[in-house]
Design an enzyme around this catalytic site. Structure first.
Site, short mmCIF file in Angstrom:
data_model
loop_
_atom_site.label_atom_id
_atom_site.label_comp_id
_atom_site.label_asym_id
_atom_site.label_seq_id
_atom_site.Cartn_x
_atom_site.Cartn_y
_atom_site.Cartn_z
CG ASN A 27 1.47 8.61 12.23
OD1 ASN A 27 2.40 9.40 12.08
ND2 ASN A 27 2.03 7.20 13.83
CB SER A 76 -6.01 -5.23 11.34
OG SER A 76 -5.97 -4.70 10.24
CB SER A 89 -7.09 -2.17 5.87
OG SER A 89 -6.54 -2.49 7.15
CG LEU A 90 -13.60 -0.43 2.36
CD1 LEU A 90 -13.51 -2.17 2.07
CD2 LEU A 90 -14.56 -0.16 3.89
CG HIS A 91 -7.67 2.71 3.73
ND1 HIS A 91 -7.98 2.38 4.96
CD2 HIS A 91 -6.64 1.63 3.48
CE1 HIS A 91 -6.66 1.57 5.97
NE2 HIS A 91 -6.37 1.34 4.94
CB CYS A 106 -0.73 -0.23 1.12
SG CYS A 106 -1.82 -1.59 1.35
N GLY A 112 3.00 -6.38 8.08
CA GLY A 112 2.50 -7.41 7.45
C GLY A 112 1.20 -8.02 7.53
CD GLU A 113 -3.16 -8.87 5.02
OE1 GLU A 113 -3.45 -7.90 4.94
OE2 GLU A 113 -4.37 -10.17 5.37
CB CYS A 141 1.37 0.98 4.96
SG CYS A 141 2.27 -0.35 5.83
N1 SAH Z 1 -1.60 -5.79 7.01
C1 SAH Z 1 -2.98 -4.92 7.82
C2 SAH Z 1 -2.29 -5.37 9.21
C3 SAH Z 1 -0.79 -4.31 8.85
S1 SAH Z 1 -1.28 -2.54 8.89
C4 SAH Z 1 -4.01 -4.41 6.96
O1 SAH Z 1 -3.47 -3.71 6.22
O2 SAH Z 1 -4.67 -4.49 7.64
C5 SAH Z 1 -3.01 -2.56 10.31
C6 SAH Z 1 -3.17 -1.21 9.59
O3 SAH Z 1 -2.46 0.19 9.76
C7 SAH Z 1 -3.88 -1.07 8.42
O4 SAH Z 1 -5.57 -0.59 8.27
C8 SAH Z 1 -3.22 -0.07 7.62
O5 SAH Z 1 -3.86 0.55 6.50
C9 SAH Z 1 -3.11 0.94 8.72
N2 SAH Z 1 -1.70 2.12 8.14
C10 SAH Z 1 -0.32 1.79 7.82
N3 SAH Z 1 0.42 2.53 7.32
C11 SAH Z 1 -0.45 3.71 8.16
C12 SAH Z 1 -0.31 5.32 8.45
N4 SAH Z 1 1.05 5.64 7.66
N5 SAH Z 1 -0.70 5.69 9.01
C13 SAH Z 1 -2.37 5.53 9.92
N6 SAH Z 1 -2.39 4.09 9.85
C14 SAH Z 1 -1.33 3.30 8.58
FE1 SF4 Z 2 0.70 -1.71 4.87
FE2 SF4 Z 2 -1.50 -4.10 5.81
FE3 SF4 Z 2 -0.95 -2.43 3.48
FE4 SF4 Z 2 1.29 -4.32 4.40
S1 SF4 Z 2 -1.38 -4.19 3.72
S2 SF4 Z 2 1.51 -2.35 2.96
S3 SF4 Z 2 1.19 -4.04 5.79
S4 SF4 Z 2 -1.07 -1.13 5.30
#
Ligand code: SAH
Ligand code: SF4
Length: 362
Positions: free
Chosen positions: A303, A204, A227-229, A126, A172-173, A129
């Site tokens: 963040n 998650s 994690s919809l977004h 993503c 990680g996922e 991230c």
């Molecule tokens: N990979 C999984 C779990 C780890 S990330 C997932 O994506 O759900 C956990 C959460 O942190 C996710 O909802 C992700 O979108 C969010 N996240 C990642 N980077 C971020 C950032 N810079 N600021 C706020 N949330 C973030």
């Molecule tokens: Fe980051 Fe989760 Fe996306 Fe992986 S799946 S890149 S940990 S937000």
């Protein structure tokens, strides 16, 4: 931030939790010890023992043999950072073989939550991230996931606190490391080990549909967070690239399948990126997608991560978007951004330590 010395990359004895309950019992029996010693050893681990020698009700010669054959943990702390006036602690660990992962302890009144990693790096990528920016390292083993929790138990135990919640929201996922994650959840919730109720464990995921369906069949009843977004494919294809394979309508159907099977409300995570997914249009699309479902929306103000095109929204924009989503008939919480000054968005401490190491070796 305290940087701790590296202990080298050589793996030595296996970690005690790399053995299943039955394997450890077989080992004990082959060393002329009764199988029930396994429960005693696990009991000590669950109370945060840092050495076999502390295990008072295990006979001394057996403790010495355990010490010769096994390690309490395979994780080596390489950096620790504190934030929120000591309420947040982030730890970076080196794994056997040299990859590193981080976990974050967050203390609240009446509960303590650990944000845990399931992979070194992440294959999903993503663009907002920090974890996604690094090349994927490897899957964690179940014991490496559980050992993060044991370390948190030790840290919290010294303060008279108990680890009450675990969220798989570190690096990680989790659904891309399915077997190890499910095994680790079984151990985290095993009354003989940590005994954390599955409803206090949040898994998650970015949306691996087949694994979400499989998770619903495990009879684990953990809380599922999606994690919809973004609620439209065109935007989600960019923010969460796995969406190109598993589009948003199918994802929500799979998540609701999980809710139906487990009677657990699904959490939908929405990282707020200024001007990207915080508009009235986004709120309406989200409303259309989730209205009437057993669902809850968590808004996470972005963040900031270096070298990304994204910005965190102003406080007023967060409030406004929350109101817009509520007006769609959904329940919404704004998640606190714990640990901003500890580089606590996932992957950020790792990113900083790696950057500093690169500087040192340059
Ligand atoms: N990979 C999984 C779990 C780890 S990330 C997932 O994506 O759900 C956990 C959460 O942190 C996710 O909802 C992700 O979108 C969010 N996240 C990642 N980077 C971020 C950032 N810079 N600021 C706020 N949330 C973030
Ligand atoms: Fe980051 Fe989760 Fe996306 Fe992986 S799946 S890149 S940990 S937000």
């Amino acid at each position: 931030m305290t940087q701790l010395p590296l202990n080298g990359l050589v793996a030595d004895r296996p970690a005690i939790l790399s053995l299943s309950a039955s394997d450890l019992e077989a080992w004990l029996v082959s060393h002329a010890a009764p199988a029930y010693r396994r429960q005693q050893v696990w009991g000590w681990l669950a109370r945060g023992s840092a050495s076999f020698d502390e295990m008072g009700d295990v006979p001394k010669p057996l403790r010495s043999e355990l010490e010769r054959e096994f390690r309490i943990t395979s994780l080596r702390q390489i950096a620790v950072s504190e934030a929120d006036r000591g309420l947040t602690t982030k730890t970076l660990y080196e794994l056997d073989g040299g990859h590193s992962v981080e976990s974050v302890v967050m203390r609240y009144s009446g509960r303590s939550t650990l944000c845990i990693s399931s992979q070194a790096g992440c294959p999903i990528g993503c663009p907002f991230c920090a974890t996604g920016k690094f090349p994927f390292g490897r899957n964690l083993k179940a014991n490496e996931i559980v050992e993060q929790a044991l370390d948190a138990v030790r840290l919290l135990g010294a303060e008279g606190r108990r680890l009450s919640h675990v969220v798989f929201m570190g690096m990680g996922e989790p659904m891309a490391n399915y077997q190890a994650v499910v095994e680790s959840v079984r151990r985290l919730s095993d009354p003989e080990l940590l005994g954390i109720s599955p409803r206090r464990i949040v898994v998650s995921t970015s949306g691996l549909i087949p694994r979400i369906t499989q998770l619903g069949e495990e009879k684990l009843a953990v809380t599922l967070a999606i994690s919809l977004h973004a609620a439209r494919d065109e935007l989600r294809d960019v923010l969460v690239p796995i969406n190109r394979k598993y589009p948003v309508a199918d994802l929500v159907a799979a998540a609701q399948g999980y809710a139906d099977r487990t009677s657990r409300r699904v959490s939908y995570e929405w990282v707020l990126l200024a001007g990207v997914n915080d508009t009235e249009r986004d709120a309406k699309e989200l409303g259309r997608l989730l209205r009437g479902k057993l669902a809850h929306v968590n808004l996470i103000p972005f963040n900031p991560v270096d070298d990304t095109p994204y910005r965190a929204p102003e406080r007023a924009a967060v409030r406004r978007f929350k109101g817009l989503v509520e007006a769609q008939g959904l329940t919404v919480t704004v998640r606190d951004t714990r640990g901003r000054d500890a580089d606590a968005a996932c992957g950020q401490l790792h990113e900083r330590v790696m950057a500093e190491r690169t500087k040192v070796s340059a």
